[in-house]
Design an enzyme around this catalytic site. Structure first.
Site, PDB file in Angstrom:
ATOM      1  N   CYS A   1       0.986  -1.379  -0.279  1.00  0.00           N
ATOM      2  CA  CYS A   1       0.425   0.301  -0.060  1.00  0.00           C
ATOM      3  C   CYS A   1       0.658   1.224  -0.357  1.00  0.00           C
ATOM      4  O   CYS A   1       1.698   1.525   1.299  1.00  0.00           O
ATOM      5  CB  CYS A   1      -1.016   0.007   0.881  1.00  0.00           C
TER       6      CYS A   1
ATOM      7  N   CYS B   1     -11.321  13.681   4.978  1.00  0.00           N
ATOM      8  CA  CYS B   1     -12.311  13.173   5.723  1.00  0.00           C
ATOM      9  C   CYS B   1     -12.582  12.688   6.776  1.00  0.00           C
ATOM     10  O   CYS B   1     -10.853  12.530   7.520  1.00  0.00           O
ATOM     11  CB  CYS B   1     -12.038  11.163   4.658  1.00  0.00           C
TER      12      CYS B   1
ATOM     13  N   CYS C   1      -3.930   4.091   7.658  1.00  0.00           N
ATOM     14  CA  CYS C   1      -3.130   5.099   6.969  1.00  0.00           C
ATOM     15  C   CYS C   1      -2.910   5.846   7.333  1.00  0.00           C
ATOM     16  O   CYS C   1      -4.233   6.345   8.259  1.00  0.00           O
ATOM     17  CB  CYS C   1      -4.395   5.224   5.428  1.00  0.00           C
TER      18      CYS C   1
END
Length: 374
Positions: A106, A117, A334
């Site tokens: 990733c 977000c 993340c």
């Protein structure tokens, strides 16, 4: 000094005095042998090695921290040449016999994120800058070097919105997927976007056969705009239309990523609306139980609730899967490891992150900013 991996081999300057095969030799040293110092490229002349070293730098990322989960997931924190930090996550998958089937990396495309977000750690400290092509590619090269294994799949789902760094993203995919580069098939490369509709249409015109995943996470404009401010700029109707154009032009399925957040988007009516969207796009749905972030209040539904949501979609003939939670014990979501590192480095109290957040971890209204598309 220029960064060598910011350039395609056709752009490498060998000072007009070297034969064409030198490009292949240097590419083999970097991409096949993982050698990042020109001085060690022994089939080049000493004069050429010296000139290259004086004008170019191959390696710029420095490993700050590495963490390994009990499930085998590894997380790397890199320091860039300007002092900023980014994350890369290596996720192994095994079959029922315990033998390795795939190794997914990733990859980050930005330092921080501008989209804000409200469930994501990547943007909590704001957007700093785009990564260059070389900084993106180097994450793959160095991760492989550390684990002494070949990565089989790439997902651009790390820090940042890939489509807001479009040119460097596409250039990096060319380096990653080419036979003279890292050599990972573009069919095993997935770009994940929060819904930048014009860029999805632009992606549809690209010739590389990469995959597309769209982070949906809500099925009404009201809720999606609350948790993903980008929806105010590109609402669901426009996003869905751009996805339809992508699928039609490229003749391939997309994946709808849907984070399940307890009490927010995990009701039966959410599943029914999601089923209608997925059916209209003939899309696969990937359900992602929310990976809790220490300083945010969101929670994941329990396993029974996750399974109920899965079955509601399955009963509507939707192709659906539930992503296995990975790396929770190593700040798997993340941006988490970067946040922890930055706060420890600055020696600020943990509560400092709460400034600008309300009681449920959402930015104050005055701080909700939509990114500009430059």
């Amino acid at each position: 000094m220029k960064f060598f991996l910011d350039l395609l081999p056709s752009e490498w300057d060998f000072f007009d005095s070297e034969p064409e095969y030198r490009r292949k030799q240097v590419a083999e040293w970097i991409f096949k042998k993982r050698v990042f110092s020109f001085s060690l490229m022994t089939n080049l002349s000493l004069d050429l090695r010296k000139k290259l070293a004086e004008n170019y730098q191959v390696k710029t990322l420095e490993l700050i921290h590495e963490k390994q989960s009990i499930d085998g997931t590894k997380k790397f924190l890199w320091q860039l040449c300007d002092g900023h930090a980014i994350e890369t996550v290596l996720i192994p998958a095994t079959d029922s016999r315990g033998s390795s089937e795939r190794l997914t990396l990733c990859v980050s495309t930005q330092v921080g994120c501008a989209l804000g977000c409200h469930f994501c750690a990547s943007g909590l400290l704001g957007f700093k800058r785009n990564l260059s092509c070389g900084e993106i590619v180097e994450q793959v090269l160095l991760s492989e070097s550390i684990v002494k294994q070949r990565v089989s799949h790439i997902v651009f789902m790390g820090m940042g919105e890939p489509l807001l760094n479009y040119d460097q993203l596409i250039k990096s995919i060319r380096l990653i997927s080419s036979s003279w580069g890292i050599g990972i098939s573009p069919r095993k490369i997935t770009i994940s976007t929060s819904g930048i509709a014009p860029r999805i249409r632009k992606l549809a015109l690209e010739t590389l056969p990469f995959r597309l995943a769209v982070s949906l996470h809500a099925t009404t404009d009201e809720l999606r705009s609350k948790i993903m401010p980008i929806n105010s700029k590109y609402p669901l109707s426009e996003l869905i239309k751009s996805c339809e154009e992508f699928c039609s032009r490229r003749k391939q399925k997309i994946t709808l990523e849907y984070i399940l957040i307890s009490g927010l988007n995990d009701r039966r009516e959410d599943a029914e609306r999601l089923a209608r969207i997925a059916t209209s796009l003939r899309a696969k749905v990937n359900l992602i139980p929310y990976n809790p972030i220490e300083r945010l209040a969101w929670k994941s539904p329990d396993q029974k609730e996750q399974l109920s949501f899965f079955r509601w979609l399955k009963n509507k003939a939707v192709q659906v899967s539930i992503r296995k939670e990975r790396g929770r014990d190593i700040d798997g979501a993340c941006g988490q490891l970067r946040l922890r590192y930055l706060f420890e480095r600055s020696k600020e109290p943990k509560g400092m992150l709460g400034e600008g957040l309300n009681s449920v971890g959402k930015p104050k209204e005055s701080e909700e900013k939509e990114p500009s598309l430059r």
